[in-house]
Design an enzyme around this catalytic site. Structure first.
Site, PDB file in Angstrom:
ATOM      1  N   ASP A  93       5.741  34.791  30.644  1.00 28.08           N
ATOM      2  CA  ASP A  93       6.056  36.066  29.833  1.00 28.08           C
ATOM      3  C   ASP A  93       5.792  34.995  28.640  1.00 28.08           C
ATOM      4  O   ASP A  93       5.524  33.811  28.654  1.00 28.08           O
ATOM      5  CB  ASP A  93       7.373  35.878  30.058  1.00 28.08           C
ATOM      6  CG  ASP A  93       7.819  36.465  30.929  1.00 28.08           C
ATOM      7  OD1 ASP A  93       7.280  37.054  31.784  1.00 28.08           O
ATOM      8  OD2 ASP A  93       8.745  37.580  31.104  1.00 28.08           O
ATOM      9  N   HIS A 238       7.315  30.795  31.379  1.00 30.98           N
ATOM     10  CA  HIS A 238       6.600  31.363  30.292  1.00 30.98           C
ATOM     11  C   HIS A 238       5.478  30.199  29.227  1.00 30.98           C
ATOM     12  O   HIS A 238       5.842  29.234  29.922  1.00 30.98           O
ATOM     13  CB  HIS A 238       7.593  31.148  29.153  1.00 30.98           C
ATOM     14  CG  HIS A 238       8.939  31.873  29.461  1.00 30.98           C
ATOM     15  ND1 HIS A 238       9.936  31.562  29.771  1.00 30.98           N
ATOM     16  CD2 HIS A 238       9.234  32.984  28.698  1.00 30.98           C
ATOM     17  CE1 HIS A 238      10.534  32.405  29.479  1.00 30.98           C
ATOM     18  NE2 HIS A 238      10.650  33.808  28.788  1.00 30.98           N
TER      19      HIS A 238
END
Length: 271
Positions: A93, A238
């Protein structure tokens, strides 16, 4: 839980581009190719000009009562063959990021692992080359909103629409790939937001293994949580939102360790 992150605030109004219909998606295992690059996603065309029309609108996606958390959930929503019993899916992400995304891409390429990159629209803005590299390497992209609002579930339907459409347009304009999956920032969902995802013709996607790497708890903590993954889970990491050196270091250990355990990384991809 809500993930506080540093957000980029640049804005540019873009037109509506539809997503690929979730009902027509087919996802399955991603066998390791002999070549360095994947073939699960097409090489994107040159970004379309502002006057070029987007693809035709796809059939509607049903409104779900909750997002997809696991591979079993995904298969219930998206018709297709069952995932192998040893499967996990890696999702990443908050990018693209000019430093950490390329590093992670090289790591994935080295181990022949597909991933789903959940991109923020205003992070794609200014980092178009990196976004295109993700797709050129055969990975898929998901819509992670335009500006990553921390309280996404509290937004009005009009603001939800703008966040999803602006991100969808930027991702499509840049990569040639229209996301068929939507992930709400921090996993913050509401009935209205689930309805908004369906209206935008995207399947709402969450996760089932969260190492909280965004909080930078240390390489050991991230590694331990990811190594606790079980078959059928969707893993969260992430590549954007700040210093992701801990995430990168953890993945260098986790990816080969899970593969040595016999786990198979699979792609959530349309066909």
């Amino acid at each position: 839980m809500i993930n506080p992150r540093t957000e980029v605030t640049r804005r540019r109004l873009l037109r509506t581009a539809p997503a690929v219909a979730g009902a027509l998606l087919l996802a399955g295992s991603a066998p390791e190719p002999r070549h360095a690059r994947f073939t699960t996603a097409p090489r994107p065309p040159a970004p379309r000009s502002s006057g070029t029309p987007a693809p035709a609108r796809a059939p509607a996606v049903p409104v779900l009562k909750r997002p997809v958390f696991t591979l079993r959930d995904y298969r219930r929503v998206v018709p297709g063959p069952a995932f192998p019993g040893d499967s996990v899916a890696l999702t990443i992400d908050d990018g693209p990021h000019p430093l950490w995304t390329p590093k992670i891409l090289r790591l994935l390429q080295r181990h022949h692992v597909p991933a789903l990159f959940c991109m923020i629209g205003n992070q794609v803005l200014g980092h178009e080359t990196v976004a295109r590299e993700v797709v050129r390497d055969g990975h898929l992209v998901a819509n992670h909103t335009w500006s990553h609002p921390i309280r996404m579930s509290r937004l009005s339907s009009a603001k939800v629409h703008r966040e999803l459409d602006r991100a969808q347009n930027k991702i499509y304009d840049t990569t040639g790939q229209a996301p068929a999956l939507f992930r709400s920032p921090g996993g913050d969902w509401s009935p209205g937001l689930l309805a908004g995802a369906a209206k935008a013709r995207m399947v709402p996607l969450d996760w089932s293994d969260d190492p909280r790497d965004w909080s930078r708890p240390g390489v050991g903590a991230i590694t331990q949580r990811l190594l606790a993954a079980r078959p059928g889970q969707i893993l969260l990491c992430h590549d954007g939102g700040g210093d992701r050196s801990q995430t990168y270091a953890a993945l260098r250990t986790v990816i080969p360790a899970l593969k040595a355990r016999g786990y198979r990384f699979v792609a959530l991809h349309p066909k």
